[in-house]
Motif scaffolding. Structure first.
Motif, PDB file in Angstrom:
ATOM      1  N   THR A  46       3.419  -1.910   2.178  1.00 48.33           N
ATOM      2  CA  THR A  46       2.122  -2.619   3.001  1.00 48.33           C
ATOM      3  C   THR A  46       2.541  -3.103   4.562  1.00 48.33           C
ATOM      4  O   THR A  46       3.507  -3.562   4.689  1.00 48.33           O
ATOM      5  N   TRP A  86      -3.377   5.596  -0.946  1.00 48.41           N
ATOM      6  CA  TRP A  86      -3.116   4.527  -0.069  1.00 48.41           C
ATOM      7  C   TRP A  86      -4.479   3.421  -0.336  1.00 48.41           C
ATOM      8  O   TRP A  86      -5.615   3.975  -0.868  1.00 48.41           O
ATOM      9  N   ARG A 145      -6.237  -3.116   2.764  1.00 53.67           N
ATOM     10  CA  ARG A 145      -6.122  -4.622   2.087  1.00 53.67           C
ATOM     11  C   ARG A 145      -7.239  -5.639   2.977  1.00 53.67           C
ATOM     12  O   ARG A 145      -7.351  -5.276   4.418  1.00 53.67           O
ATOM     13  N   LYS A 188      -2.949  -2.268   5.255  1.00 58.29           N
ATOM     14  CA  LYS A 188      -3.015  -0.950   4.112  1.00 58.29           C
ATOM     15  C   LYS A 188      -1.895  -0.920   3.368  1.00 58.29           C
ATOM     16  O   LYS A 188      -0.871  -1.634   3.839  1.00 58.29           O
ATOM     17  N   THR A 189      -2.073  -0.520   2.286  1.00 57.24           N
ATOM     18  CA  THR A 189      -0.528  -0.242   1.262  1.00 57.24           C
ATOM     19  C   THR A 189      -0.831   1.168   0.914  1.00 57.24           C
ATOM     20  O   THR A 189      -1.746   1.493   0.389  1.00 57.24           O
ATOM     21  N   TRP A 230       1.283   3.956  -1.489  1.00 60.96           N
ATOM     22  CA  TRP A 230       1.971   3.968  -2.661  1.00 60.96           C
ATOM     23  C   TRP A 230       2.222   4.968  -3.351  1.00 60.96           C
ATOM     24  O   TRP A 230       1.580   5.965  -3.125  1.00 60.96           O
TER      25      TRP A 230
END
Length: 151
Positions: free
Chosen positions: A96, A131, A134, A139-140, A142
């Motif tokens: 993140t 992604w 947030r 953003k995250t 993953w």
């Protein structure tokens, strides 16, 4: 070499047996600590068979966050977080950052570029990646890696 006390200071106090978090600094040492944290965590969870792929994915996602998402932040000032979550059949590696810009997946014609292959590597090593935004900012990104053991 980093001492165990340095890791304890950065690891989340509220980590469960199946989730672990780590703050990554935008330095060479920070990336090395994130790799070591990933290895130690996966060994503790007894899923070392996916450790090499997980470390590669973590390195690529963290490098993208520090180098591309936060270009105006001074070295060491980036707030980049790593979260490892062990699910029933997958390990989720998530990074993140504070930037809303989506990750850029290079087009196939860019194969000769010196940089920009990180997400191709993540895609090749993971079962799924993506992604999420947030709120209110960031953003995250993953990636889910299969584990051979059922947790």
């Amino acid at each position: 070499m980093s001492s165990p006390a340095q890791f304890r200071n950065r690891e989340s106090v509220h980590d469960s047996a199946r989730t672990a978090t780590f703050r990554i600094t935008g330095s060479r040492e920070g990336f090395a600590e994130a790799r070591e944290f990933t290895h130690r965590t996966l060994d503790m969870w007894d899923v070392g068979e996916c450790a090499d792929d997980a470390v590669t994915v973590v390195t690529e996602l963290a490098a993208n966050a520090v180098l591309h998402a936060l270009p105006d932040v001074p070295p060491g000032g980036a707030d980049v977080r790593l979260r490892l979550t062990l699910r029933r059949a997958h390990l989720v590696c998530a990074v993140t950052d504070q930037c809303d810009t989506p990750p850029l997946y290079p087009s196939p014609g860019d194969s000769l570029l010196e940089h920009g292959r990180g997400l191709h590597i993540v895609e090749a090593l993971s079962a799924h990646w993506g992604w999420t935004r947030r709120a209110p900012l960031g953003k995250t990104v993953w990636a889910m890696l299969p584990t051979r053991t059922q947790a």
